[in-house]
Design a protein around this motif. Structure first.
Motif, PDB file in Angstrom:
ATOM      1  N   ARG A   1       0.835  -1.181   0.000  1.00  0.00           N
ATOM      2  CA  ARG A   1       0.000   0.000   0.000  1.00  0.00           C
ATOM      3  C   ARG A   1       0.878   1.242   0.000  1.00  0.00           C
ATOM      4  O   ARG A   1       1.997   1.223   0.485  1.00  0.00           O
ATOM      5  CB  ARG A   1      -0.956   0.029   1.193  1.00  0.00           C
ATOM      6  N   GLN A   2       0.338   2.304  -0.551  1.00  0.00           N
ATOM      7  CA  GLN A   2       1.061   3.562  -0.605  1.00  0.00           C
ATOM      8  C   GLN A   2       0.101   4.716  -0.362  1.00  0.00           C
ATOM      9  O   GLN A   2      -0.832   4.923  -1.129  1.00  0.00           O
ATOM     10  CB  GLN A   2       1.763   3.740  -1.952  1.00  0.00           C
ATOM     11  N   ALA A   3       0.356   5.438   0.705  1.00  0.00           N
ATOM     12  CA  ALA A   3      -0.411   6.626   1.032  1.00  0.00           C
ATOM     13  C   ALA A   3       0.313   7.843   0.468  1.00  0.00           C
ATOM     14  O   ALA A   3       1.529   7.807   0.248  1.00  0.00           O
ATOM     15  CB  ALA A   3      -0.582   6.755   2.537  1.00  0.00           C
ATOM     16  N   PRO A   4      -0.394   8.939   0.237  1.00  0.00           N
ATOM     17  CA  PRO A   4       0.242  10.141  -0.296  1.00  0.00           C
ATOM     18  C   PRO A   4       1.417  10.594   0.554  1.00  0.00           C
ATOM     19  O   PRO A   4       1.308  10.682   1.778  1.00  0.00           O
ATOM     20  CB  PRO A   4      -0.885  11.172  -0.270  1.00  0.00           C
ATOM     21  N   GLY A   5       2.547  10.857  -0.092  1.00  0.00           N
ATOM     22  CA  GLY A   5       3.729  11.329   0.606  1.00  0.00           C
ATOM     23  C   GLY A   5       4.511  10.267   1.335  1.00  0.00           C
ATOM     24  O   GLY A   5       5.485  10.588   2.017  1.00  0.00           O
ATOM     25  N   LYS A   6       4.115   9.017   1.213  1.00  0.00           N
ATOM     26  CA  LYS A   6       4.799   7.940   1.909  1.00  0.00           C
ATOM     27  C   LYS A   6       5.309   6.905   0.928  1.00  0.00           C
ATOM     28  O   LYS A   6       4.835   6.809  -0.204  1.00  0.00           O
ATOM     29  CB  LYS A   6       3.870   7.276   2.922  1.00  0.00           C
ATOM     30  N   ARG A   7       6.308   6.141   1.379  1.00  0.00           N
ATOM     31  CA  ARG A   7       6.837   5.066   0.563  1.00  0.00           C
ATOM     32  C   ARG A   7       5.840   3.922   0.495  1.00  0.00           C
ATOM     33  O   ARG A   7       5.052   3.698   1.412  1.00  0.00           O
ATOM     34  CB  ARG A   7       8.159   4.535   1.126  1.00  0.00           C
ATOM     35  N   ARG A   8       5.909   3.203  -0.591  1.00  0.00           N
ATOM     36  CA  ARG A   8       5.092   2.013  -0.712  1.00  0.00           C
ATOM     37  C   ARG A   8       5.601   0.963   0.280  1.00  0.00           C
ATOM     38  O   ARG A   8       6.803   0.712   0.362  1.00  0.00           O
ATOM     39  CB  ARG A   8       5.152   1.470  -2.141  1.00  0.00           C
ATOM     40  N   GLU A   9       4.700   0.383   1.039  1.00  0.00           N
ATOM     41  CA  GLU A   9       5.096  -0.563   2.061  1.00  0.00           C
ATOM     42  C   GLU A   9       4.410  -1.907   1.866  1.00  0.00           C
ATOM     43  O   GLU A   9       3.268  -1.983   1.403  1.00  0.00           O
ATOM     44  CB  GLU A   9       4.773  -0.025   3.467  1.00  0.00           C
ATOM     45  N   LEU A  10       5.114  -2.940   2.245  1.00  0.00           N
ATOM     46  CA  LEU A  10       4.565  -4.281   2.191  1.00  0.00           C
ATOM     47  C   LEU A  10       3.588  -4.471   3.341  1.00  0.00           C
ATOM     48  O   LEU A  10       3.930  -4.226   4.495  1.00  0.00           O
ATOM     49  CB  LEU A  10       5.685  -5.319   2.271  1.00  0.00           C
ATOM     50  N   VAL A  11       2.397  -4.912   3.023  1.00  0.00           N
ATOM     51  CA  VAL A  11       1.363  -5.128   4.018  1.00  0.00           C
ATOM     52  C   VAL A  11       1.250  -6.596   4.390  1.00  0.00           C
ATOM     53  O   VAL A  11       1.184  -6.944   5.573  1.00  0.00           O
ATOM     54  CB  VAL A  11       0.002  -4.611   3.520  1.00  0.00           C
ATOM     55  N   ALA A  12       1.211  -7.455   3.390  1.00  0.00           N
ATOM     56  CA  ALA A  12       1.031  -8.884   3.628  1.00  0.00           C
ATOM     57  C   ALA A  12       1.577  -9.672   2.458  1.00  0.00           C
ATOM     58  O   ALA A  12       1.641  -9.178   1.337  1.00  0.00           O
ATOM     59  CB  ALA A  12      -0.443  -9.217   3.852  1.00  0.00           C
ATOM     60  N   SER A  13       1.960 -10.899   2.722  1.00  0.00           N
ATOM     61  CA  SER A  13       2.463 -11.769   1.677  1.00  0.00           C
ATOM     62  C   SER A  13       2.050 -13.201   1.957  1.00  0.00           C
ATOM     63  O   SER A  13       1.783 -13.575   3.100  1.00  0.00           O
ATOM     64  CB  SER A  13       3.993 -11.675   1.563  1.00  0.00           C
ATOM     65  N   ILE A  14       2.009 -13.985   0.898  1.00  0.00           N
ATOM     66  CA  ILE A  14       1.709 -15.405   1.027  1.00  0.00           C
ATOM     67  C   ILE A  14       2.536 -16.163   0.000  1.00  0.00           C
ATOM     68  O   ILE A  14       2.638 -15.761  -1.156  1.00  0.00           O
ATOM     69  CB  ILE A  14       0.196 -15.684   0.864  1.00  0.00           C
ATOM     70  N   THR A  15       3.141 -17.252   0.427  1.00  0.00           N
ATOM     71  CA  THR A  15       3.996 -18.047  -0.441  1.00  0.00           C
ATOM     72  C   THR A  15       3.218 -19.210  -1.039  1.00  0.00           C
ATOM     73  O   THR A  15       2.064 -19.463  -0.688  1.00  0.00           O
ATOM     74  CB  THR A  15       5.201 -18.595   0.323  1.00  0.00           C
ATOM     75  N   THR A  16       3.881 -19.946  -1.923  1.00  0.00           N
ATOM     76  CA  THR A  16       3.254 -21.114  -2.532  1.00  0.00           C
ATOM     77  C   THR A  16       2.918 -22.175  -1.500  1.00  0.00           C
ATOM     78  O   THR A  16       1.986 -22.953  -1.694  1.00  0.00           O
ATOM     79  CB  THR A  16       4.157 -21.726  -3.609  1.00  0.00           C
TER      80      THR A  16
END
Length: 116
Positions: free
Chosen positions: A38-53
């Motif tokens: 996710r990326q909010a205005p003025g902020k870096r894009r950040e990892l929120v969640a991930s799922i592997t195989t």
């Protein structure tokens, strides 16, 4: 190559819920990792969640207990269930497929807005 299309964003009041979907153009069974950023205005894009195989999931601390990432290989789709949304959660949410260590693909993003 894989194309990703996010959907499910919108406006919700604080404390409400949304479910985001990321539909892939081909099977996601062999994709190393599917992720939500996710990326909010003025902020870096950040990892929120991930799922592997293998089904292993990871979350950024601020969403643990509220967000759930899941995958449905039969539908080539990854989901992000977001509960108890907070005013600090609004952002454009992006889906990313890590096909290899040298090849990743991004969706166009879907806007999530939280009203107080």
């Amino acid at each position: 190559q894989v194309q990703l299309v996010e959907s499910g964003g919108g406006l919700v009041q604080a404390g409400g819920s949304l479910r985001l979907s990321c539909a892939a153009s081909r099977s996601i069974f062999s994709i190393i990792t599917m992720e939500w950023y996710r990326q909010a205005p003025g902020k870096r894009r950040e990892l929120v969640a991930s799922i592997t195989t293998s089904g292993t999931t990871n979350y950024v601390d601020v969403v643990k207990g509220r967000f759930t990432i899941s995958r449905d290989n039969a539908k080539n789709t990854v989901y992000l269930q977001m509960n108890s949304l907070k005013p600090e959660d609004p952002a454009v949410y992006y889906c990313r497929a890590e096909v290899s260590y040298f090849s990743t693909y991004w969706g166009q993003g879907t806007q999530v807005t939280v009203s107080s």
